[in-house]
Design an enzyme around this catalytic site. Structure first.
Site, short mmCIF file in Angstrom:
data_model
loop_
_atom_site.label_atom_id
_atom_site.label_comp_id
_atom_site.label_asym_id
_atom_site.label_seq_id
_atom_site.Cartn_x
_atom_site.Cartn_y
_atom_site.Cartn_z
N GLY A 45 -3.04 12.88 -3.21
CA GLY A 45 -3.18 11.63 -2.46
C GLY A 45 -2.28 10.56 -3.06
O GLY A 45 -1.51 9.89 -2.37
N HIS A 46 -2.39 10.40 -4.39
CA HIS A 46 -1.52 9.43 -5.08
C HIS A 46 -0.04 9.82 -4.89
O HIS A 46 0.81 8.97 -4.61
CB HIS A 46 -1.80 9.43 -6.59
CG HIS A 46 -3.19 9.06 -6.98
ND1 HIS A 46 -4.07 9.96 -7.54
CD2 HIS A 46 -3.86 7.89 -6.91
CE1 HIS A 46 -5.22 9.35 -7.80
NE2 HIS A 46 -5.13 8.10 -7.43
N ASP A 74 -9.28 4.30 0.86
CA ASP A 74 -10.01 3.10 0.44
C ASP A 74 -9.76 2.01 1.49
O ASP A 74 -9.08 1.02 1.23
CB ASP A 74 -9.54 2.68 -0.95
CG ASP A 74 -9.82 3.75 -1.99
OD1 ASP A 74 -10.95 3.81 -2.47
OD2 ASP A 74 -8.92 4.57 -2.26
N SER A 130 -9.86 12.81 -4.48
CA SER A 130 -10.29 11.65 -5.25
C SER A 130 -10.31 12.06 -6.72
O SER A 130 -10.65 13.20 -7.04
CB SER A 130 -11.71 11.25 -4.82
OG SER A 130 -12.29 10.40 -5.77
N SER A 131 -9.98 11.12 -7.59
CA SER A 131 -10.02 11.42 -9.03
C SER A 131 -11.44 11.81 -9.41
O SER A 131 -11.66 12.64 -10.30
CB SER A 131 -9.61 10.18 -9.82
OG SER A 131 -8.35 9.74 -9.36
N ARG A 132 -12.43 11.23 -8.73
CA ARG A 132 -13.84 11.53 -9.07
C ARG A 132 -14.22 12.97 -8.72
O ARG A 132 -15.23 13.47 -9.23
CB ARG A 132 -14.77 10.55 -8.36
CG ARG A 132 -14.71 9.15 -8.95
CD ARG A 132 -15.76 8.25 -8.33
NE ARG A 132 -15.80 6.95 -8.98
CZ ARG A 132 -15.02 5.93 -8.65
NH1 ARG A 132 -14.14 6.07 -7.70
NH2 ARG A 132 -15.11 4.77 -9.30
P1 AMP Z 1 -7.09 5.05 -7.37
O1 AMP Z 1 -6.36 5.72 -8.48
O2 AMP Z 1 -8.33 5.76 -6.93
O3 AMP Z 1 -7.33 3.58 -7.65
O4 AMP Z 1 -6.13 5.11 -6.11
C1 AMP Z 1 -4.84 4.59 -6.16
C2 AMP Z 1 -4.28 4.54 -4.75
O5 AMP Z 1 -4.24 5.86 -4.22
C3 AMP Z 1 -5.17 3.70 -3.80
O6 AMP Z 1 -4.33 2.97 -2.92
C4 AMP Z 1 -5.93 4.76 -3.06
O7 AMP Z 1 -6.38 4.35 -1.78
C5 AMP Z 1 -4.91 5.88 -2.96
N1 AMP Z 1 -5.58 7.15 -2.75
C6 AMP Z 1 -6.64 7.65 -3.43
N2 AMP Z 1 -7.02 8.83 -2.92
C7 AMP Z 1 -6.20 9.08 -1.87
C8 AMP Z 1 -6.10 10.15 -0.92
N3 AMP Z 1 -6.93 11.18 -0.95
N4 AMP Z 1 -5.12 10.08 0.01
C9 AMP Z 1 -4.27 9.02 0.05
N5 AMP Z 1 -4.31 7.98 -0.81
C10 AMP Z 1 -5.27 8.01 -1.76
#
Ligand code: AMP
Length: 284
Positions: A36-37, A152, A189-191
């Site tokens: 995703g990232h 998000d 998701s990282s989680r």
């Molecule tokens: P985070 O590391 O969870 O704060 O996410 C960093 C960025 O990656 C944020 O803009 C999230 O919305 C995006 N992100 C997280 N998971 C996904 C995903 N599965 N698909 C696309 N973007 C994602």
């Protein structure tokens, strides 16, 4: 790939691009990177002259200290993935670099209804912390393009509002990338790293139910769809549901009947194995 652990080295690395008026794409993350990232990095690489990714697990956005402590950290692997994805610069700031005056007594952002609903009401203070870190990162990085994920959805709305509050809407263009999913539909998701295989299988129910809502929104009432979704999540081993809602996608106000001409979104936040997952799907 240039790795910068402080603001001085980051700004030095960016100077030449700024001088040459190159377009800078910025992807803020909290690490434990997944596809995703990386999809956001790839999109920025494709569209901009240079991509900067930050990895910073922001303490001020965690309303639950256990969630903060347990947030996965996989920095060596993250760096390898970023390198392989041709990310030009990685910013890995320390907490003191981001919050030189400490973690307390920060300013408050007027987020209106966004702060009172969904993630705002179930995670008090969360969006204030998101705004603090994003404002700081935007000041430091000064990107032209900011890449966020639709996963998000409410956060995208909050950051869009923040950019307006900062009067930067003419300088920073926000790009929203589609949610990247596992093959069973579970939003990456990282989680998810905290889930075992059986929980990952059950967790995919969230997307399956969002898809069910989308298919049936014109024929089944919203109340019935929500009740069905709640029942199914509980049957599939979810411990707790924070919300299941169908809203106007432009203001996140809940709706009671579907109008195909109004942009509508279904959003879910629920816990499985003590891990809080969120997902959403646009319905039209
Ligand atoms: P985070 O590391 O969870 O704060 O996410 C960093 C960025 O990656 C944020 O803009 C999230 O919305 C995006 N992100 C997280 N998971 C996904 C995903 N599965 N698909 C696309 N973007 C994602």
């Amino acid at each position: 790939m240039i790795i910068c652990t402080n603001i001085v080295s980051l700004q030095k690395a960016i100077t030449k691009y700024v001088k040459e008026h190159k377009n800078i794409g910025f992807v803020p993350t909290m690490g434990a990177l997944h596809d995703g990232h990386l999809s956001l990095i790839k999109q920025s690489n494709y569209q901009q002259n240079i991509t900067i990714c930050s990895i910073f697990v922001n303490p001020t956005q965690f309303n639950d200290p256990t969630d903060f402590e347990k947030y996965p950290k996989t920095i060596e692997q993250d760096l390898q993935l970023l390198e392989a994805t041709n990310c030009a610069i990685v910013f890995l700031p320390t907490v003191t670099e981001i919050y030189p005056k400490g973690l307390q007594n920060h300013k408050q952002y007027d987020l209106g209804f966004l702060e009172l609903s969904l993630e705002g009401s179930t995670r008090p203070g969360h969006f204030q912390g998101v705004c603090l870190v994003v404002e700081r990162l935007l000041e430091i990085v000064q990107p032209n393009f900011l890449y966020l994920g639709q996963k998000d959805y409410q956060q995208c709305m909050v950051i869009t509002k923040l950019v307006k509050l900062m009067q930067l809407e003419n300088k920073i263009n926000i790009q929203i990338g589609a949610t990247v999913r596992e093959t069973n539909g579970l939003a990456m998701s990282s989680r998810n790293l905290r889930l075992n295989e059986s929980q990952k299988k059950d967790a995919a129910q969230i997307f399956q139910l969002l898809t069910f809502i989308k298919k049936n929104i014109e024929t089944i009432s919203i109340n019935e769809l929500i009740a069905f979704t709640e029942k199914k999540l509980i049957e599939n081993n979810f411990d707790k549901i924070d919300y299941i809602t169908i809203c106007n996608a432009t203001n996140l106000q809940p709706i009671t009947s579907f109008d195909a001409n109004t942009k509508t979104i279904a959003l879910i936040a629920a816990f499985i194995g003590g891990v809080r997952l969120i997902d959403n799907l646009l319905l039209n």
